[in-house]
Design a protein around this motif. Structure first.
Motif, PDB file in Angstrom:
ATOM      1  N   TYR A 136      -3.582 -22.091  -5.866  1.00 66.72           N
ATOM      2  CA  TYR A 136      -4.165 -20.766  -6.063  1.00 66.72           C
ATOM      3  C   TYR A 136      -3.636 -19.831  -4.977  1.00 66.72           C
ATOM      4  CZ  TYR A 136      -7.860 -17.303  -7.039  1.00 66.72           C
ATOM      5  OH  TYR A 136      -8.559 -16.163  -7.382  1.00 66.72           O
ATOM      6  N   ILE A 137      -3.142 -18.657  -5.359  1.00 65.29           N
ATOM      7  CA  ILE A 137      -2.491 -17.751  -4.403  1.00 65.29           C
ATOM      8  C   ILE A 137      -3.253 -16.433  -4.293  1.00 65.29           C
ATOM      9  CG2 ILE A 137      -0.400 -16.500  -3.786  1.00 65.29           C
ATOM     10  CD1 ILE A 137       1.213 -18.483  -5.379  1.00 65.29           C
ATOM     11  N   SER A 138      -3.637 -16.098  -3.076  1.00 62.97           N
ATOM     12  CA  SER A 138      -4.177 -14.779  -2.746  1.00 62.97           C
ATOM     13  C   SER A 138      -3.220 -14.076  -1.801  1.00 62.97           C
ATOM     14  CB  SER A 138      -5.548 -14.894  -2.068  1.00 62.97           C
ATOM     15  OG  SER A 138      -6.506 -15.472  -2.910  1.00 62.97           O
ATOM     16  N   LEU A 139      -3.157 -12.770  -1.928  1.00 66.80           N
ATOM     17  CA  LEU A 139      -2.472 -11.953  -0.936  1.00 66.80           C
ATOM     18  C   LEU A 139      -3.506 -11.340  -0.008  1.00 66.80           C
ATOM     19  CD1 LEU A 139       0.213  -9.980  -3.008  1.00 66.80           C
ATOM     20  CD2 LEU A 139       0.491 -12.126  -1.758  1.00 66.80           C
ATOM     21  N   ASN A 140      -3.304 -11.502   1.278  1.00 65.95           N
ATOM     22  CA  ASN A 140      -4.117 -10.838   2.282  1.00 65.95           C
ATOM     23  C   ASN A 140      -3.434  -9.497   2.568  1.00 65.95           C
ATOM     24  OD1 ASN A 140      -6.264 -10.797   4.318  1.00 65.95           O
ATOM     25  ND2 ASN A 140      -4.609 -10.990   5.805  1.00 65.95           N
ATOM     26  N   LEU A 141      -3.748  -8.481   1.766  1.00 63.12           N
ATOM     27  CA  LEU A 141      -3.023  -7.218   1.817  1.00 63.12           C
ATOM     28  C   LEU A 141      -3.565  -6.341   2.931  1.00 63.12           C
ATOM     29  CD1 LEU A 141      -0.765  -5.621   0.374  1.00 63.12           C
ATOM     30  CD2 LEU A 141      -2.595  -4.460  -0.894  1.00 63.12           C
ATOM     31  N   LEU A 142      -2.704  -6.019   3.883  1.00 61.08           N
ATOM     32  CA  LEU A 142      -3.084  -5.207   5.039  1.00 61.08           C
ATOM     33  C   LEU A 142      -2.973  -3.738   4.657  1.00 61.08           C
ATOM     34  CD1 LEU A 142      -1.168  -7.337   7.673  1.00 61.08           C
ATOM     35  CD2 LEU A 142      -3.558  -7.548   6.939  1.00 61.08           C
ATOM     36  N   VAL A 143      -4.118  -3.123   4.378  1.00 61.63           N
ATOM     37  CA  VAL A 143      -4.172  -1.793   3.773  1.00 61.63           C
ATOM     38  C   VAL A 143      -4.212  -0.716   4.845  1.00 61.63           C
ATOM     39  CG1 VAL A 143      -5.499  -0.284   2.248  1.00 61.63           C
ATOM     40  CG2 VAL A 143      -5.326  -2.735   1.750  1.00 61.63           C
ATOM     41  N   PHE A 144      -3.360   0.305   4.650  1.00 65.06           N
ATOM     42  CA  PHE A 144      -3.310   1.411   5.603  1.00 65.06           C
ATOM     43  C   PHE A 144      -3.107   2.720   4.830  1.00 65.06           C
ATOM     44  CE2 PHE A 144      -1.622   4.270   8.785  1.00 65.06           C
ATOM     45  CZ  PHE A 144      -2.346   3.943   9.922  1.00 65.06           C
ATOM     46  N   PRO A 145      -4.087   3.643   4.887  1.00 63.03           N
ATOM     47  CA  PRO A 145      -3.964   4.904   4.145  1.00 63.03           C
ATOM     48  C   PRO A 145      -2.720   5.696   4.556  1.00 63.03           C
ATOM     49  CG  PRO A 145      -6.211   4.595   4.924  1.00 63.03           C
ATOM     50  CD  PRO A 145      -5.383   3.542   5.597  1.00 63.03           C
ATOM     51  N   GLY A 146      -1.984   6.130   3.565  1.00 61.09           N
ATOM     52  CA  GLY A 146      -0.764   6.887   3.820  1.00 61.09           C
ATOM     53  C   GLY A 146       0.490   6.037   3.779  1.00 61.09           C
ATOM     54  N   ILE A 147       0.321   4.711   3.756  1.00 65.34           N
ATOM     55  CA  ILE A 147       1.467   3.807   3.628  1.00 65.34           C
ATOM     56  C   ILE A 147       1.284   2.906   2.404  1.00 65.34           C
ATOM     57  CG2 ILE A 147       2.803   1.954   4.683  1.00 65.34           C
ATOM     58  CD1 ILE A 147       2.212   3.180   7.397  1.00 65.34           C
ATOM     59  N   THR A 148       0.190   2.155   2.352  1.00 63.81           N
ATOM     60  CA  THR A 148      -0.059   1.269   1.217  1.00 63.81           C
ATOM     61  C   THR A 148      -0.057   2.029  -0.104  1.00 63.81           C
ATOM     62  OG1 THR A 148      -1.443  -0.072   2.683  1.00 63.81           O
ATOM     63  CG2 THR A 148      -1.645  -0.477   0.321  1.00 63.81           C
ATOM     64  N   ASP A 149      -0.557   3.272  -0.081  1.00 58.36           N
ATOM     65  CA  ASP A 149      -0.700   4.053  -1.309  1.00 58.36           C
ATOM     66  C   ASP A 149       0.486   4.976  -1.587  1.00 58.36           C
ATOM     67  OD1 ASP A 149      -1.479   5.345   1.018  1.00 58.36           O
ATOM     68  OD2 ASP A 149      -3.076   6.492   0.094  1.00 58.36           O
ATOM     69  N   ARG A 150       1.606   4.764  -0.892  1.00 53.25           N
ATOM     70  CA  ARG A 150       2.834   5.452  -1.273  1.00 53.25           C
ATOM     71  C   ARG A 150       3.330   4.881  -2.604  1.00 53.25           C
ATOM     72  NH1 ARG A 150       6.178   5.182   4.501  1.00 53.25           N
ATOM     73  NH2 ARG A 150       4.763   6.560   5.686  1.00 53.25           N
ATOM     74  N   GLU A 151       3.885   5.737  -3.427  1.00 53.02           N
ATOM     75  CA  GLU A 151       4.289   5.298  -4.754  1.00 53.02           C
ATOM     76  C   GLU A 151       5.310   4.172  -4.698  1.00 53.02           C
ATOM     77  OE1 GLU A 151       4.944   7.366  -9.085  1.00 53.02           O
ATOM     78  OE2 GLU A 151       5.534   8.487  -7.301  1.00 53.02           O
ATOM     79  N   GLU A 152       6.279   4.247  -3.775  1.00 51.48           N
ATOM     80  CA  GLU A 152       7.291   3.205  -3.714  1.00 51.48           C
ATOM     81  C   GLU A 152       6.701   1.874  -3.240  1.00 51.48           C
ATOM     82  OE1 GLU A 152       7.863   5.451   0.301  1.00 51.48           O
ATOM     83  OE2 GLU A 152       7.251   5.893  -1.761  1.00 51.48           O
ATOM     84  N   GLU A 153       5.674   1.950  -2.369  1.00 50.55           N
ATOM     85  CA  GLU A 153       5.008   0.733  -1.911  1.00 50.55           C
ATOM     86  C   GLU A 153       4.200   0.109  -3.053  1.00 50.55           C
ATOM     87  OE1 GLU A 153       5.175  -0.863   0.934  1.00 50.55           O
ATOM     88  OE2 GLU A 153       6.336   0.552   2.111  1.00 50.55           O
ATOM     89  N   MET A 154       3.472   0.943  -3.797  1.00 52.98           N
ATOM     90  CA  MET A 154       2.665   0.442  -4.902  1.00 52.98           C
ATOM     91  C   MET A 154       3.530  -0.228  -5.962  1.00 52.98           C
ATOM     92  SD  MET A 154      -0.416   3.159  -5.549  1.00 52.98           S
ATOM     93  CE  MET A 154       0.597   4.618  -5.704  1.00 52.98           C
ATOM     94  N   ASN A 155       4.629   0.418  -6.322  1.00 51.69           N
ATOM     95  CA  ASN A 155       5.496  -0.148  -7.362  1.00 51.69           C
ATOM     96  C   ASN A 155       6.041  -1.511  -6.953  1.00 51.69           C
ATOM     97  OD1 ASN A 155       5.111   2.127  -8.949  1.00 51.69           O
ATOM     98  ND2 ASN A 155       6.977   3.138  -8.255  1.00 51.69           N
ATOM     99  N   ALA A 156       6.459  -1.632  -5.696  1.00 51.19           N
ATOM    100  CA  ALA A 156       6.997  -2.914  -5.230  1.00 51.19           C
ATOM    101  C   ALA A 156       5.922  -3.995  -5.228  1.00 51.19           C
ATOM    102  CB  ALA A 156       7.593  -2.755  -3.832  1.00 51.19           C
TER     103      ALA A 156
END
Length: 421
Positions: free
Chosen positions: A336-356
């Motif tokens: 079972y795989i989880s991602l521990n996503l390190l969220v940072f406003p202004g970076i994580t929600d950039r369109e190129e970051e989201m698409n990847a």
């Protein structure tokens, strides 16, 4: 509408009646909407941001720096630090008031404001209710007695001594769970790491901000891991044992002891979930653990784009492609795989970051994303990552995109027992 909250140098709080609260997304000031704010939740803390002046929205709709009190004394920006399960939507609105502003300690600073009833509110959403991680369930008057009981049961086990410090000094909840004999318990095993993450909470360069906790300085024996893990999995409700804690390096670097330990643990009990929190960079080590009987992994990830990944994680002898190979390997074993996503406003929600990220989730059939607020001084991170190549949509829209484009995905904040255990 939310008024600007600020403090004097003694930490006394004030509300500015002329300026509205602002948040930041990266380096941009954003107005705060009502659907982005919650009343300050139980377990949250307010923190002063020394050397930083608060910035609010004036009547002309422009950002304005609040530089001093009416008597001319300096003021200080204020932020909130959220309890587990809450995802930050905006950074606090501030400007450095001097070139010598100290580097902030490693916390997840969140925008605050005061509503029309005088209640302090935060720019956040509840991602995962997670009553298990409510601070009220921890740090009771009997914790020290429980630690002594474990010492008596497992004399000479060095992991207990490490977790006793983590429980009493750092109030680590996963450490305490071992002594409470419930839920997810962390077992640190690796003093070494193959990354140099900017926001590492256990080891930082001397010229940087201090780490909030000390890293384990030994590699436990197989027997030390086995006796604690087997006891916890056999006794605890909804039992999880996790390697890869905040007080250690990369657990896959200790694959030799962990792989042997997993085999021995499963000879003793089939109950509960064996999990490793990892950066996923050492694929050969992960192969040994999966072959031994590992149930789940949680892979820490700042970005699914190579440039951003390298800038934050600073991998020493691996790269993002190795992480992807590890994801593929784990899936081949049915882990079972989880991602521990390190969220940072202004970076994580950039369109190129989201698409990847969405492409990675779907390509490797990731089971869960755990949203974690990245604990770091914003001014330490943003210059390293650089500017956005496309639009920044906001953390709320980012979460909506995950729900829309990754229909199979579970979105939360905490690890859960693997079904069937």
């Amino acid at each position: 509408m939310y008024k600007l909250l600020y403090a004097d140098q003694l930490g006394r709080l004030y509300v500015d009646q002329d300026l509205l609260a602002l948040g930041r997304s990266g380096e941009e000031y954003w107005e705060i909407s009502e659907d982005e704010m919650l009343i300050l939740p139980p377990g949250a803390d307010l923190m002063l941001l020394p050397g930083r002046s608060p910035v609010g929205l004036n009547s002309d709709g422009e950002p304005e720096i609040l530089e001093c009190m009416e008597d001319g004394s300096p003021v200080c920006a204020v932020a909130a630090v959220l309890p587990a399960g809450y995802t930050r939507l905006l950074l606090p609105g501030y400007e450095n008031s001097s070139h010598n502003a100290p580097v902030l300690p490693l916390y997840g600073y969140t925008a605050v404001g005061v509503d029309s009833l005088g209640q302090i509110c935060v720019a956040a959403i509840l991602t995962d209710p997670g009553e298990k991680w409510n601070p009220l369930n921890y740090n009771d008057d009997f914790l020290s007695n429980r630690i002594e009981k474990k010492r008596y049961e497992f004399p000479g086990n060095r992991i207990i001594e490490q977790l006793a410090v983590c429980s009493m000094n750092y109030h680590c909840l996963t450490a305490q769970n071992l002594f409470y004999e419930r839920w997810e318990a962390g077992l640190p095993a690796s003093p070494a790491c193959n990354a140099r993450c900017l926001g590492c909470i256990s080891l930082q360069p001397s010229e940087c901000c201090p780490s909030p906790q000390s890293r384990i300085n030994f590699t436990p024996s197989v027997s030390e891991l086995v006796e604690l893990a087997a006891a916890h999995l056999s006794r605890a409700s909804e039992a999880i044992v996790s390697g890869g804690q905040g007080c250690e390096g990369e657990p896959l670097m200790a694959y030799a002891v962990w792989s042997q330990a997993i085999k021995e643990i499963r000879r003793i009990t089939n109950r509960g979930t064996l999990n490793i929190n990892t950066n996923g960079g050492f694929t050969r080590g992960l192969d040994k653990l999966c072959d031994a009987g590992l149930d789940s992994i949680r892979v820490s990830l700042f970005s699914a784009r190579t440039a951003s990944y390298r800038a934050y994680h600073c991998p020493v002898d691996y790269d993002l492609d190795d992480v992807k190979r590890s994801l593929l390997l784990a899936k081949s074993y049915g882990v079972y795989i989880s991602l521990n996503l390190l969220v940072f406003p202004g970076i994580t929600d950039r369109e190129e970051e989201m698409n990847a990220l969405i492409n990675l989730i779907n390509e490797y059939n990731i089971d869960m994303v755990q949203l974690r607020n990245l604990n770091i001084d914003p001014d330490m991170l943003i210059p390293v990552i650089g500017g956005a190549a496309s639009e920044v949509l906001g953390i709320g829209q980012f979460i909506d995109r995950l729900k829309r484009d990754c229909r199979h995905l579970i979105i939360g904040s905490f690890s859960h027992p693997v079904s069937g255990r």
